[in-house]
Design a protein around this motif. Structure first.
Motif, PDB file in Angstrom:
ATOM      1  N   VAL A 179     -31.698 -17.709  53.876  1.00 31.98           N
ATOM      2  CA  VAL A 179     -33.093 -18.140  54.536  1.00 31.98           C
ATOM      3  C   VAL A 179     -34.287 -18.010  53.280  1.00 31.98           C
ATOM      4  O   VAL A 179     -34.823 -19.119  53.050  1.00 31.98           O
ATOM      5  CB  VAL A 179     -33.633 -17.563  55.805  1.00 31.98           C
ATOM      6  CG1 VAL A 179     -35.011 -17.724  56.003  1.00 31.98           C
ATOM      7  CG2 VAL A 179     -32.770 -18.000  56.831  1.00 31.98           C
ATOM      8  N   GLN A 180     -34.341 -17.052  52.584  1.00 35.35           N
ATOM      9  CA  GLN A 180     -34.956 -16.741  51.330  1.00 35.35           C
ATOM     10  C   GLN A 180     -34.825 -17.502  50.241  1.00 35.35           C
ATOM     11  O   GLN A 180     -35.492 -18.174  49.759  1.00 35.35           O
ATOM     12  CB  GLN A 180     -34.898 -15.231  51.091  1.00 35.35           C
ATOM     13  CG  GLN A 180     -36.084 -14.902  50.343  1.00 35.35           C
ATOM     14  CD  GLN A 180     -36.013 -13.142  50.053  1.00 35.35           C
ATOM     15  OE1 GLN A 180     -35.013 -12.754  50.170  1.00 35.35           O
ATOM     16  NE2 GLN A 180     -37.452 -12.674  49.952  1.00 35.35           N
TER      17      GLN A 180
ATOM     18  N   ASP B 261     -28.099  -8.797  59.900  1.00 33.95           N
ATOM     19  CA  ASP B 261     -27.596 -10.035  59.107  1.00 33.95           C
ATOM     20  C   ASP B 261     -28.295 -10.323  57.962  1.00 33.95           C
ATOM     21  O   ASP B 261     -29.150 -11.195  57.605  1.00 33.95           O
ATOM     22  CB  ASP B 261     -27.738 -11.134  59.967  1.00 33.95           C
ATOM     23  CG  ASP B 261     -27.255 -12.570  59.429  1.00 33.95           C
ATOM     24  OD1 ASP B 261     -26.595 -12.466  58.576  1.00 33.95           O
ATOM     25  OD2 ASP B 261     -27.747 -13.613  60.228  1.00 33.95           O
ATOM     26  N   TRP B 262     -28.492  -9.333  57.023  1.00 39.68           N
ATOM     27  CA  TRP B 262     -29.092  -9.578  55.623  1.00 39.68           C
ATOM     28  C   TRP B 262     -28.435 -10.685  54.971  1.00 39.68           C
ATOM     29  O   TRP B 262     -29.405 -11.241  54.170  1.00 39.68           O
ATOM     30  CB  TRP B 262     -28.870  -8.121  54.942  1.00 39.68           C
ATOM     31  CG  TRP B 262     -27.360  -7.800  54.601  1.00 39.68           C
ATOM     32  CD1 TRP B 262     -26.315  -7.263  55.319  1.00 39.68           C
ATOM     33  CD2 TRP B 262     -26.642  -8.451  53.465  1.00 39.68           C
ATOM     34  NE1 TRP B 262     -25.110  -7.183  54.346  1.00 39.68           N
ATOM     35  CE2 TRP B 262     -25.514  -7.590  53.265  1.00 39.68           C
ATOM     36  CE3 TRP B 262     -27.098  -9.110  52.109  1.00 39.68           C
ATOM     37  CZ2 TRP B 262     -24.317  -7.973  52.526  1.00 39.68           C
ATOM     38  CZ3 TRP B 262     -26.088  -9.440  51.207  1.00 39.68           C
ATOM     39  CH2 TRP B 262     -24.814  -8.918  51.325  1.00 39.68           C
TER      40      TRP B 262
ATOM     41  N   GLN C 152     -30.395 -13.623  56.195  1.00 41.52           N
ATOM     42  CA  GLN C 152     -31.786 -13.589  55.788  1.00 41.52           C
ATOM     43  C   GLN C 152     -31.818 -13.599  54.320  1.00 41.52           C
ATOM     44  O   GLN C 152     -32.888 -14.335  53.863  1.00 41.52           O
ATOM     45  CB  GLN C 152     -32.171 -12.059  56.146  1.00 41.52           C
ATOM     46  CG  GLN C 152     -32.531 -11.888  57.542  1.00 41.52           C
ATOM     47  CD  GLN C 152     -32.722 -10.477  58.016  1.00 41.52           C
ATOM     48  OE1 GLN C 152     -33.060  -9.484  57.199  1.00 41.52           O
ATOM     49  NE2 GLN C 152     -32.787 -10.038  59.212  1.00 41.52           N
ATOM     50  N   GLN C 153     -30.910 -13.607  53.631  1.00 43.22           N
ATOM     51  CA  GLN C 153     -30.994 -13.884  52.170  1.00 43.22           C
ATOM     52  C   GLN C 153     -30.722 -15.305  52.020  1.00 43.22           C
ATOM     53  O   GLN C 153     -31.522 -16.057  51.090  1.00 43.22           O
ATOM     54  CB  GLN C 153     -29.893 -12.978  51.364  1.00 43.22           C
ATOM     55  CG  GLN C 153     -29.877 -13.160  49.868  1.00 43.22           C
ATOM     56  CD  GLN C 153     -31.166 -12.640  49.391  1.00 43.22           C
ATOM     57  OE1 GLN C 153     -31.543 -11.388  49.691  1.00 43.22           O
ATOM     58  NE2 GLN C 153     -31.824 -13.144  48.262  1.00 43.22           N
TER      59      GLN C 153
ATOM     60  N   THR D  22     -30.841 -16.042  62.402  1.00 43.25           N
ATOM     61  CA  THR D  22     -30.997 -14.581  61.418  1.00 43.25           C
ATOM     62  C   THR D  22     -31.880 -13.763  61.655  1.00 43.25           C
ATOM     63  O   THR D  22     -31.845 -12.552  61.414  1.00 43.25           O
ATOM     64  CB  THR D  22     -31.133 -15.399  59.934  1.00 43.25           C
ATOM     65  OG1 THR D  22     -32.467 -15.845  60.261  1.00 43.25           O
ATOM     66  CG2 THR D  22     -29.934 -16.293  59.382  1.00 43.25           C
ATOM     67  N   LYS D  23     -32.780 -14.118  62.669  1.00 39.52           N
ATOM     68  CA  LYS D  23     -33.776 -13.121  63.396  1.00 39.52           C
ATOM     69  C   LYS D  23     -33.313 -12.383  64.408  1.00 39.52           C
ATOM     70  O   LYS D  23     -33.678 -11.262  64.643  1.00 39.52           O
ATOM     71  CB  LYS D  23     -35.193 -14.057  63.466  1.00 39.52           C
ATOM     72  CG  LYS D  23     -35.933 -14.416  62.461  1.00 39.52           C
ATOM     73  CD  LYS D  23     -36.926 -15.439  62.697  1.00 39.52           C
ATOM     74  CE  LYS D  23     -37.674 -15.931  61.616  1.00 39.52           C
ATOM     75  NZ  LYS D  23     -38.810 -16.746  61.901  1.00 39.52           N
TER      76      LYS D  23
END
Length: 116
Positions: A65-66, A58-59, A62-63, A52-53
């Motif tokens: 992951v959050q 790749d929002w 990242q979402q 994801t980084k």
């Protein structure tokens, strides 16, 4: 000798079982299984986190992951792995069933990299 013979019966008391070599093997097998499970989970989460980084835009990743708090879960797994690797871990699980080591020593059981 019959099953009712005290010598035979004493082999299966709680104290005798907990002192036996085969019981210790069950605890060591559980420890190995936990180390393997946690290591695989850490590798999976780290790979997902790294992906994801490195992927631009790749929002969604990242979402995820959050939302799933992957970084905190990863840290938690790393701490647990460190605990499980300690020799004192065997003391903490003493009295439990452990794991039958023969389940992991049979060829074709789909368990890779299991120590002999």
């Amino acid at each position: 000798k019959k099953i009712s013979d005290p010598e035979i019966r004493n082999m299966f008391t709680r104290e005798a079982v907990l002192k036996s070599d085969w019981y210790k093997e069950r605890l060591v097998a559980f420890q190995r299984k936990e180390i393997r499970r946690l290591t695989q989970g850490i590798e999976y989460m780290q790979t997902f986190l790294d992906a994801t980084k490195t992927k631009t835009g790749d929002w969604k990743g990242q979402q995820i992951v959050q939302d799933l708090n992957i970084e905190a879960r990863l840290d938690s797994c790393k701490k647990r792995l460190a605990e499980v690797k300690k020799p004192s871990f065997l003391d903490s699980i003493h009295g439990t069933l452990g794991v039958d080591p023969s389940l992991y020593s049979v060829k074709g059981n789909n368990v890779k990299d299991w120590p002999a």
